[in-house]
Write a protein that holds these residues in place. Structure first.
Motif, PDB file in Angstrom:
ATOM      1  N   ILE A 156       0.846  -1.190   0.000  1.00  9.60           N
ATOM      2  CA  ILE A 156       0.000   0.000   0.000  1.00  9.60           C
ATOM      3  C   ILE A 156       0.879   1.238   0.000  1.00  9.60           C
ATOM      4  N   ALA A 157       1.931   1.182   0.835  1.00  8.89           N
ATOM      5  CA  ALA A 157       2.838   2.334   0.897  1.00  8.89           C
ATOM      6  C   ALA A 157       3.479   2.574  -0.462  1.00  8.89           C
ATOM      7  N   ALA A 158       3.910   1.460  -1.083  1.00  9.47           N
ATOM      8  CA  ALA A 158       4.565   1.606  -2.385  1.00  9.47           C
ATOM      9  C   ALA A 158       3.583   2.129  -3.423  1.00  9.47           C
ATOM     10  N   MET A 159       2.333   1.638  -3.340  1.00  8.26           N
ATOM     11  CA  MET A 159       1.333   2.125  -4.278  1.00  8.26           C
ATOM     12  C   MET A 159       1.041   3.594  -4.031  1.00  8.26           C
ATOM     13  N   GLY A 160       1.003   3.927  -2.746  1.00 10.57           N
ATOM     14  CA  GLY A 160       0.781   5.321  -2.384  1.00 10.57           C
ATOM     15  C   GLY A 160       1.890   6.199  -2.940  1.00 10.57           C
ATOM     16  N   THR A 161       3.105   5.680  -2.804  1.00 10.50           N
ATOM     17  CA  THR A 161       4.242   6.413  -3.331  1.00 10.50           C
ATOM     18  C   THR A 161       4.116   6.580  -4.834  1.00 10.50           C
ATOM     19  N   ALA A 162       3.749   5.456  -5.489  1.00  8.98           N
ATOM     20  CA  ALA A 162       3.584   5.512  -6.940  1.00  8.98           C
ATOM     21  C   ALA A 162       2.543   6.562  -7.299  1.00  8.98           C
ATOM     22  N   LEU A 163       1.465   6.587  -6.510  1.00 17.49           N
ATOM     23  CA  LEU A 163       0.405   7.551  -6.769  1.00 17.49           C
ATOM     24  C   LEU A 163       0.917   8.968  -6.525  1.00 17.49           C
ATOM     25  N   LEU A 185      12.202   9.412  -0.593  1.00 15.54           N
ATOM     26  CA  LEU A 185      12.948  10.571  -1.073  1.00 15.54           C
ATOM     27  C   LEU A 185      12.497  10.961  -2.483  1.00 15.54           C
ATOM     28  N   GLN A 186      12.365   9.957  -3.343  1.00 13.86           N
ATOM     29  CA  GLN A 186      11.985  10.241  -4.735  1.00 13.86           C
ATOM     30  C   GLN A 186      10.632  10.941  -4.813  1.00 13.86           C
ATOM     31  N   SER A 187       9.707  10.505  -3.954  1.00  9.73           N
ATOM     32  CA  SER A 187       8.357  11.041  -4.063  1.00  9.73           C
ATOM     33  C   SER A 187       8.209  12.374  -3.354  1.00  9.73           C
ATOM     34  N   GLY A 188       9.257  12.830  -2.683  1.00  7.06           N
ATOM     35  CA  GLY A 188       9.181  14.138  -2.046  1.00  7.06           C
ATOM     36  C   GLY A 188       8.619  14.099  -0.645  1.00  7.06           C
ATOM     37  N   GLU A 189       8.450  12.901  -0.100  1.00  4.58           N
ATOM     38  CA  GLU A 189       7.954  12.784   1.267  1.00  4.58           C
ATOM     39  C   GLU A 189       8.991  13.342   2.251  1.00  4.58           C
ATOM     40  N   ILE A 190      10.262  13.165   1.919  1.00  2.52           N
ATOM     41  CA  ILE A 190      11.333  13.729   2.747  1.00  2.52           C
ATOM     42  C   ILE A 190      12.238  14.589   1.873  1.00  2.52           C
ATOM     43  N   GLY A 204      26.356   8.371   3.903  1.00 11.16           N
ATOM     44  CA  GLY A 204      26.178   9.817   3.953  1.00 11.16           C
ATOM     45  C   GLY A 204      24.779  10.203   3.555  1.00 11.16           C
ATOM     46  N   PRO A 205      24.463  11.491   3.710  1.00 12.33           N
ATOM     47  CA  PRO A 205      23.120  11.939   3.348  1.00 12.33           C
ATOM     48  C   PRO A 205      22.939  11.993   1.835  1.00 12.33           C
ATOM     49  N   ALA A 206      21.697  11.801   1.392  1.00 10.86           N
ATOM     50  CA  ALA A 206      21.389  11.868  -0.034  1.00 10.86           C
ATOM     51  C   ALA A 206      20.188  12.785  -0.244  1.00 10.86           C
ATOM     52  N   VAL A 207      20.178  13.452  -1.396  1.00 10.08           N
ATOM     53  CA  VAL A 207      19.032  14.288  -1.766  1.00 10.08           C
ATOM     54  C   VAL A 207      18.587  13.893  -3.162  1.00 10.08           C
ATOM     55  N   ARG A 208      17.441  14.446  -3.566  1.00 11.79           N
ATOM     56  CA  ARG A 208      16.933  14.150  -4.913  1.00 11.79           C
ATOM     57  C   ARG A 208      17.835  14.746  -5.983  1.00 11.79           C
ATOM     58  N   TRP A 245      -4.598   8.822 -18.477  1.00  8.49           N
ATOM     59  CA  TRP A 245      -3.553   9.409 -19.320  1.00  8.49           C
ATOM     60  C   TRP A 245      -2.765  10.443 -18.528  1.00  8.49           C
ATOM     61  N   TYR A 246      -3.486  11.242 -17.734  1.00  7.71           N
ATOM     62  CA  TYR A 246      -2.837  12.266 -16.931  1.00  7.71           C
ATOM     63  C   TYR A 246      -1.860  11.638 -15.939  1.00  7.71           C
ATOM     64  N   LEU A 247      -2.318  10.570 -15.273  1.00 13.95           N
ATOM     65  CA  LEU A 247      -1.472   9.905 -14.278  1.00 13.95           C
ATOM     66  C   LEU A 247      -0.226   9.322 -14.939  1.00 13.95           C
ATOM     67  N   VAL A 248      -0.439   8.605 -16.039  1.00 13.23           N
ATOM     68  CA  VAL A 248       0.693   7.940 -16.684  1.00 13.23           C
ATOM     69  C   VAL A 248       1.691   8.964 -17.203  1.00 13.23           C
ATOM     70  N   SER A 249       1.198   9.988 -17.851  1.00 16.76           N
ATOM     71  CA  SER A 249       2.142  10.957 -18.422  1.00 16.76           C
ATOM     72  C   SER A 249       2.876  11.698 -17.312  1.00 16.76           C
ATOM     73  N   ASN A 250       2.163  11.938 -16.210  1.00 21.40           N
ATOM     74  CA  ASN A 250       2.804  12.600 -15.087  1.00 21.40           C
ATOM     75  C   ASN A 250       3.906  11.744 -14.484  1.00 21.40           C
ATOM     76  N   VAL A 251       3.604  10.442 -14.339  1.00 16.86           N
ATOM     77  CA  VAL A 251       4.609   9.523 -13.806  1.00 16.86           C
ATOM     78  C   VAL A 251       5.857   9.573 -14.671  1.00 16.86           C
ATOM     79  N   LEU A 252       5.644   9.427 -15.988  1.00 12.31           N
ATOM     80  CA  LEU A 252       6.801   9.368 -16.882  1.00 12.31           C
ATOM     81  C   LEU A 252       7.598  10.662 -16.823  1.00 12.31           C
ATOM     82  N   GLU A 253       6.864  11.770 -16.796  1.00 11.59           N
ATOM     83  CA  GLU A 253       7.548  13.057 -16.773  1.00 11.59           C
ATOM     84  C   GLU A 253       8.362  13.223 -15.494  1.00 11.59           C
ATOM     85  N   ASN A 254       7.723  12.877 -14.354  1.00 10.79           N
ATOM     86  CA  ASN A 254       8.415  13.022 -13.074  1.00 10.79           C
ATOM     87  C   ASN A 254       9.617  12.103 -12.972  1.00 10.79           C
ATOM     88  N   LEU A 255       9.449  10.885 -13.466  1.00  9.58           N
ATOM     89  CA  LEU A 255      10.563   9.938 -13.413  1.00  9.58           C
ATOM     90  C   LEU A 255      11.709  10.445 -14.276  1.00  9.58           C
TER      91      LEU A 255
END
Lengths: 341, 399
Positions: A6-13, A93-98, A229-233, B44-54
């Motif tokens: 769920i966390a990973a999906m949340g992150t993906a979202l 980190l990637q998703s901007g949570e931290i 060491g510390p890492a940033v985006r 489409w919005y979600l997918v394109s956003n994901v790709l762009e952000n990645l």
């Protein structure tokens, strides 16, 4: 674990929805707007990041988060901590949570590139080791053929372990448990013959969590290089510079003999390097987009590198670690600050 | 539905000319297109956003990582695997481990659940009460806690390998798992396995033939005895034909651990035990309610016909109860399969555990999560389809 999915999906979202807050502008603006630095730390590793009974986080990794907060806000308390497992840390980190990941994370090529991270200078040079019960009568890692090894997943530790046994032509049986507490329990209950993680972490686990620390020995071999060491985006150079130079400032201060006790006197120092560092001669702070007193605040409230090291992991602490490779380059170590000018 | 309400004999006047806006059919289609369009746009919005952000964060995308060397070890595997294998092989190992625990778990939970469910209906006070205590305690404690409990019981209560318990010669119990002798490698075992499969098919055909014959002629055939004969004889003959190898692979203590033999790891044992015991408590309730739902008169009527208790249950009650039992049991099978993902907490290398490691080593969060979702969806739909097929088969045939 399901919550993990769920966390990973949340992150993906979160990535999907753009995390506009985190990427609206440079991270620094977002941090200033929030009024604090959001810092990802270990869920509990004494000496590096560990909450006490009042919920105050202490440790070397924690102190570097506080140092960054001190550099930006002049206040080492303007930090909020997110405890993260090894598995959660990069997506957080990637998703901007931290904003900063300061969680004994090894700097590797893949992480630096395909994971989209930027590593600030190493704050702790470590190496992976093995711990075994004394009762096994093992004195070297080369005698571990056929052993069962407890390890946490998703770390370079897991990869180095497999590499080491492959290179030596030995067999091993991994027991891979994600939760830090559960993997410790598995080792101390005898489910595994060997525990492997970074040597410093192992010293911490042995001294603070073992039922009887003297029953366990750490084998002499270090099987890897683990620069932590510390890492940033990736992609926010301004914020990266701030984290990078905050680490350098603590090293430069130690090299120049500036510490939290004498930093006020040092403001009057005639040494031009110290004058630049502490902002008596302006310019450096502005270059970073910070107050000229940034480094002064770091050293005044958090201390120089030596103080941070001795306070958290040094010989007077439970971990009893020598400076070793973490000594300044002037003392034969690897710690070297780029010129602050 | 205004149109259909006007029957052929209605006296309603000729329908007035409607504009398209007022036509309910047109409206319905219009709104459905609108919703569909919205969903597609959002996707489409979600997918394109994901790709762009990645792309902005310099994070690699795509499934090409699957061919790279995994370089991590996996504790137990049903196929050959080493750290030199690829990520796709690692994921396949995890998938097979998930299937293994799910299939065994479903099988055992069904048996245990049915026994407990029938026990709750027992006229014996003690048996019935014990069964209800079991159900109430087990189904009200979170399954994750139960897994931790069983794992702790196994790893804390058993001694280390050098002091392993040895209840029966060749069997060793330690906190490294249960080791028992296996049959030493011999090509004939594959053939014996095939012979067993052939025997099972044969028994099925035999039972079909016997039933047909009984329906046609009324003569009974000793199916059970014949089946046992076939099931034993065919593999036994194959084994004898292969030279009757008797060599055993007995576990031996060597260095740190036992070598040889068959091993059941503590992680697998704890996971299987936890899932079976937990799911069985739900199945027990389903079985109980299914049996209770069959009218008592049916039992009385069957007894009046002179059937034994066993025959009453097998021929009259269960066929009717099954129609009620099967659909909710399907949900429990799905739950068990999905709960097996909790394995990661106690270190059993199931799909989620391996995929999480892959996710972390490669940083490919979206890809790894979508693989996990696709696999669980496929397994769940598979179970669902099979159970629906079975449900239709046993459903009340209406003539």
């Amino acid at each position: 674990m399901k919550t993990k999915i769920i966390a990973a999906m949340g992150t993906a979202l979160a990535i999907a929805l753009g995390s506009t807050a985190a990427f609206a502008g440079p991270t620094l603006n977002a941090v200033k707007q929030k009024g604090f630095v959001q810092c990802g730390v270990n869920t509990g590793l004494p000496g590096f990041s560990n909450p006490d009974s009042q919920g105050n986080w202490t440790g070397l990794d924690v102190d570097f988060c506080r140092a960054v907060a001190a550099a930006i806000f002049g206040d080492a308390k303007a930090v909020r901590f997110t405890p993260l497992s090894a598995q959660q840390r990069f997506t957080a980190l990637q998703s901007g949570e931290i904003d900063i990941l300061s969680r004994n994370t090894t700097w590797t090529l893949t992480r630096d590139t395909s994971l989209g991270l930027n590593f600030a200078p190493t704050t702790f040079y470590d190496g992976q080791g093995f711990m075994v019960p004394k009762a096994l009568g093992v004195s070297s890692a080369t005698e571990l053929n056929g052993a069962t090894v407890c390890v946490q997943p998703g770390t370079t530790t897991e990869l180095n372990l497999a590499d080491y046994f492959r290179a030596k032509g030995m067999q091993f049986q991994p027991v891979v448990i994600e939760s830090f507490d559960e993997v410790n329990a598995a080792f101390f209950s005898g489910r595994c013959d060997v525990y492997t993680t970074d040597a410093s972490g192992m010293a911490s686990i042995r001294s603070t969590l073992a039922p009887n620390p003297d029953d366990y020995i750490i084998l002499p071999e270090l099987i890897s290089k683990e620069p932590l060491g510390p890492a940033v985006r990736h992609g926010d150079d301004e914020f990266y510079d701030i984290v990078k130079w905050t680490v350098y400032a603590t090293l430069e201060a130690e090299e120049k003999g500036v510490n939290s006790g004498n930093v006020d006197e040092m403001l009057k120092s005639q040494d031009p390097t110290i004058q630049r560092l502490l902002g008596s001669t302006p310019g450096v702070g502005q270059a970073l987009g910070l107050d000229e007193k940034w480094a002064y605040n770091v050293i005044k409230t958090v201390g120089n590198y030596g103080e941070i090291f001795e306070r958290n992991v040094g010989v007077k602490t439970a971990l009893k670690l020598e400076r070793g490779p973490n000594a300044l380059w002037t003392n034969g170590g690897l710690m070297y600050a780029m010129p602050v000018r | 539905m205004a149109i259909s309400t006007r029957g052929p004999g209605s006296l309603a006047p000729q329908a007035p000319r409607r504009s398209l806006i007022n036509d309910p059919n047109v409206r319905a289609i219009f709104f459905q297109i609108l919703v569909l369009g919205g969903v597609v746009l959002l996707g489409w919005y979600l997918v394109s956003n994901v790709l762009e952000n990645l792309a902005r964060q310099n994070i690699a995308t795509g499934f090409s990582f699957l061919d790279r060397e995994a370089s991590f070890a996996i504790g137990e595997s049903m196929i050959a695997y080493s750290p030199a294998s690829s990520y796709s092989q690692a994921l396949f190992v995890g998938f097979l481990n998930t299937i293994k625990v799910a299939v065994l778990g479903i099988f055992l939970a069904t048996i245990l659940g049915t026994i407990i469910g029938i026990a709750r209906l027992s006229s014996n006070f003690l048996v019935a009460k014990l069964a209800s205590i079991y159900v109430e305690v087990i189904r009200n404690v979170p399954v994750l806690l139960q897994l931790f409990f069983w794992y702790a019981v196994i790893s804390e209560s058993l001694p280390g390998p050098r002091q392993a318990l040895n209840p029966v010669p060749g069997v060793f119990l330690s906190n490294r798992g249960m080791k028992f002798p296996g049959l030493a490698d011999d090509p004939i075992w594959t053939w014996v396995g095939l012979a067993l499969v052939a025997a099972i098919v044969g028994v099925w055909l035999l039972a079909r033939w016997a039933r047909k014959r009984q329906e046609a002629t009324g003569q009974q055939f000793p199916v059970v005895l014949a089946s046992i004969g076939v099931l034993v004889a065919l593999p036994l003959l194959t084994w004898a034909a292969g030279g009757a190898p008797t060599a055993l692979d007995v576990p031996e203590l060597q260095g740190f651990n036992f070598r040889g033999g068959i091993n059941i790891s503590p992680e697998f044992a704890a996971l299987l035990l936890g899932l079976v015991i937990y799911t069985a408590s739900f199945i027990a309730e389903i079985v109980r309610s299914g049996i209770r739902a069959v009218n008592w008169g049916q039992t009385e009527a069957a007894s009046a016909l002179g059937l034994h208790r066993g025959e009453v249950l097998r021929l009259v009650v269960l066929p009717q109860a099954l129609r009620i039992i099967v659909p909710p049991t399907t949900s429990q099978y799905l739950n068990l399969t999905k709960n097996s993902s909790l394995a990661v907490a106690i270190g059993y290398p199931d799909l989620v555990s391996v995929a999480n490691t892959t996710l972390n080593q490669t940083g490919q969060a979206i890809e790894a999560v979508s693989i996990m979702m696709a696999v669980y969806l496929t397994i769940s739909l598979g179970i669902s389809l099979f159970m629906n097929w079975y449900n239709t088969r046993i459903a009340l045939v209406e003539r």
